[in-house]
Design an enzyme around this catalytic site. Sequence first.
Site, PDB file in Angstrom:
ATOM      1  N   CYS A  94      37.109   1.425 -54.982  1.00 44.61           N
ATOM      2  CA  CYS A  94      36.249   1.448 -53.789  1.00 44.61           C
ATOM      3  C   CYS A  94      36.839   2.195 -52.603  1.00 44.61           C
ATOM      4  O   CYS A  94      36.300   3.212 -52.159  1.00 44.61           O
ATOM      5  CB  CYS A  94      35.925   0.021 -53.364  1.00 44.61           C
ATOM      6  SG  CYS A  94      35.153  -0.992 -54.631  1.00 44.61           S
ATOM      7  N   LYS A 148      28.421  -1.657 -46.964  1.00 44.91           N
ATOM      8  CA  LYS A 148      29.831  -2.005 -47.189  1.00 44.91           C
ATOM      9  C   LYS A 148      30.775  -0.943 -46.618  1.00 44.91           C
ATOM     10  O   LYS A 148      30.690   0.227 -46.967  1.00 44.91           O
ATOM     11  CB  LYS A 148      30.056  -2.170 -48.695  1.00 44.91           C
ATOM     12  CG  LYS A 148      31.502  -2.315 -49.129  1.00 44.91           C
ATOM     13  CD  LYS A 148      31.594  -2.477 -50.631  1.00 44.91           C
ATOM     14  CE  LYS A 148      33.013  -2.308 -51.125  1.00 44.91           C
ATOM     15  NZ  LYS A 148      33.139  -2.503 -52.582  1.00 44.91           N
ATOM     16  N   HIS A 150      34.707  -1.348 -46.208  1.00 43.04           N
ATOM     17  CA  HIS A 150      35.892  -1.413 -47.071  1.00 43.04           C
ATOM     18  C   HIS A 150      36.907  -0.313 -46.777  1.00 43.04           C
ATOM     19  O   HIS A 150      37.518   0.251 -47.685  1.00 43.04           O
ATOM     20  CB  HIS A 150      35.498  -1.373 -48.556  1.00 43.04           C
ATOM     21  CG  HIS A 150      36.555  -1.998 -49.428  1.00 43.04           C
ATOM     22  ND1 HIS A 150      36.517  -1.941 -50.810  1.00 43.04           N
ATOM     23  CD2 HIS A 150      37.690  -2.671 -49.120  1.00 43.04           C
ATOM     24  CE1 HIS A 150      37.574  -2.552 -51.305  1.00 43.04           C
ATOM     25  NE2 HIS A 150      38.300  -3.010 -50.295  1.00 43.04           N
ATOM     26  N   ASP A 300      30.535   4.980 -56.416  1.00 41.42           N
ATOM     27  CA  ASP A 300      31.876   5.070 -55.827  1.00 41.42           C
ATOM     28  C   ASP A 300      32.959   5.094 -56.891  1.00 41.42           C
ATOM     29  O   ASP A 300      34.072   5.565 -56.638  1.00 41.42           O
ATOM     30  CB  ASP A 300      32.116   3.927 -54.829  1.00 41.42           C
ATOM     31  CG  ASP A 300      32.199   2.558 -55.496  1.00 41.42           C
ATOM     32  OD1 ASP A 300      31.704   2.398 -56.623  1.00 41.42           O
ATOM     33  OD2 ASP A 300      32.747   1.625 -54.867  1.00 41.42           O
TER      34      ASP A 300
END
Length: 572
Positions: A94, A148, A150, A300
Site C-alpha cells: 500500500c 485511504k 496511508h 495499488d
Amino acid sequence: MFLPGLFLLFLLFLLFGPTAWGVHVSWENWRSAQLNSGAEFEPPASKPHIVFILVDDQGFRDVGYHGSEIKTPNLDRLAAQGVKLENYYVQPLCSPSRSQLMTGRYQIHTGLQHSIIRATQPNCLPVEDVTLPQKLREAGYSTHMVGKWHLGFYKRSCLPTQRGFDTFFGSLLGSGDYYSHYKCEGAGMCGYDLYEGEEAAWEQDRGLYSTVMFTRKAINLLANHNPHSQPLFLYLAYQAVHSPLQVPARYVERYKGIPNPHRRKYAAMVSCLDEAIHNLTQALKHYGYYDNTVIVYSTDNGGQPLAGGSNWPLRGSKATYWEGGIRGVGFVHSPLLVKKGSKCRGLIHITDWFPTLVTLGGGTLDEDLNLDGYDVWEAISEGRPSPRLDILHNIDPIYTKAKNGSWKAGYGLWNTAIQAALRVGHWKLLTGVPGYSDWVPPQTFSNQRLTTRHHNERVRWDRGKSIWLFNITADPYERVDLSQRFPHIVKKMLMRLVQFNKTAVPVRYPAKDLRSNPQYNGGVWGPWFKDQKQNWEEEEDGYNNMFTNHLTKRWWKNKSKKRKIKRRAEHG
C-alpha cells in the site's frame, strides 16, 4: 420575409450556442462561429478534470475483462471504451504505491524502501517532497481527496490537507472496519479512524459501508463544484477490497455458487465497488464534467489469495516482487483519448502518473523534482511507444532474508541476500527473497481437487537460490529461470542495480512510538508528534487524555454494539 427569418435563426444559434437546440457540433466550429460573429468569447476551462481512482488489493484476475468469475460490467465497459493498460506496474504494498503516485519518485529516493508506514511509527511521506496535488493546485486545480491515505500522520504537516489537498475525507491508516471505522494495532492500541479535514468526523459518521460512504462524498464534491469555472482533481482512494472482508449482504447473494467463503465475500466487495464506479461516472455526466474529464483506474498492488484475491495466471501475491504482486489492473477512460477502445502494451509504472497528469493539467515540471516517472500520455492516448524502458521495482537493504545470498552469487557486484527487483526491457531480475512464490489458480477457491502439476506447484526455498532472471515478454508467468543460461545479462542487470543504489537515501523505518496510542488523543488515531513551535503544555494535555479516555472508550463500545445489532437486523 423568408430571408430575414433565416438570418434571425442564425443569430440565435450564434448567441445561444448549440445546447439551446439540442444539436451537437464540434467545439472548434462553435468557437469559430462565435469569433466570426464578433460576439464576446469566453472559453470554458480547457484543462481537463482529473479523477484518479485507486483501489486496494484488487488482484490481476479480479476484473471481468481479465476472465474473472466476478462480474464487473461497469469497469469492463469503461475499460473497453478507453485504453486498457496491459503492461502496467505498481508496487507490492500500500504505502509504497501511494508514495510513488504522490511524488513520481522511487522508494529509494524517499526513504520508504522497507515495508509500509505503520500507524504507530513517527514516519510519513517526506514533507520536503513535492506532491501531485501540490503541482496541480499550482496549475489552478481545485484538489480533493476521498478515501485511504496511508502515508503517515504522526505530525500535522503529514496530513493530506498539508500535502496539497484542499479537502480530505477518509481514513489515515492502512485498514479498518468498513462500518465502524475503528482500527486496532495490537492490544490496547485501538482507535477511531475517519477524518474530515484535520479533525475526526464523528458528526458525519452514520455507520455507512465505506465504499458507499466514499462514493457519496465524492459525488457531493462534484455537485458543489462548478466544472466550468475551475478544473478539478479528485483522488478517490477506496478502502475496498482490502481485508477485513466486509460487505452488505445483498452483494453476497450474487455469489452463492462460490464455495470458498473468502472468495465469495471478496467477489461481493468487488461488485459493490463496480457499482460505486458506475454511480460516480453517472455523476460526472450529470454535473457536466464528463466530456472534459480523464478517469484513471488503478490497483495499488496485487491480490492476496488468503483474503480471496486472485492474480492467476501470474505468479505470487501481494507483498511479493513476482508479477502477481506488482502487475496492476489499470485503464484510462476519457472522451479526450485519441485511440479509444485500445490496449496500451507500453511499459508504464505508477510513478508515471505524476509527470503525466501534471503536464496534462498545464503544470510545470522543474528539474529539481528529480522525478523517476515519465510523461506517458501519448503512449496511452495515441498508441505511441512508451518512453519508459526500465523499472526499479525496489531495493530494500533491510530485508536480507536469503540465507544463501552472497556477494559471490552476485559475481562480486551485488550481495544477493538483499531483496531487489529490476526490469530492463524484456528482462526482469530478482535477488534475495522475492516473497510467496506459488501460482494460485481459480480452482483453489472451489471444492475441486487440485491434481495437475501447475495447480499443486510449490517452490521450495532450500534450493539455495537467491537470484532469478526472466524474459517477462516471452514468459510473463515466470516459470523459466534463465539466470544460469544468460550470466552476461545477469551481470548487466546487477550493474544497473548498483547504479540505482548509489542514488538511494537512507531508509526511514523508525521504531514504534508509544505516544501514538489513541488513548492519548481522545480515542482517535491522529498526529501525536508536536512540532517545536507548539507548546509543551499542549503535549502534556495529550497525555492527560489517557486518564479520561475510558469515558470515550465506553461510549464507543456502546455505539459499536448498537450498530452491530442494527446490521444483523438488516441482514436478517
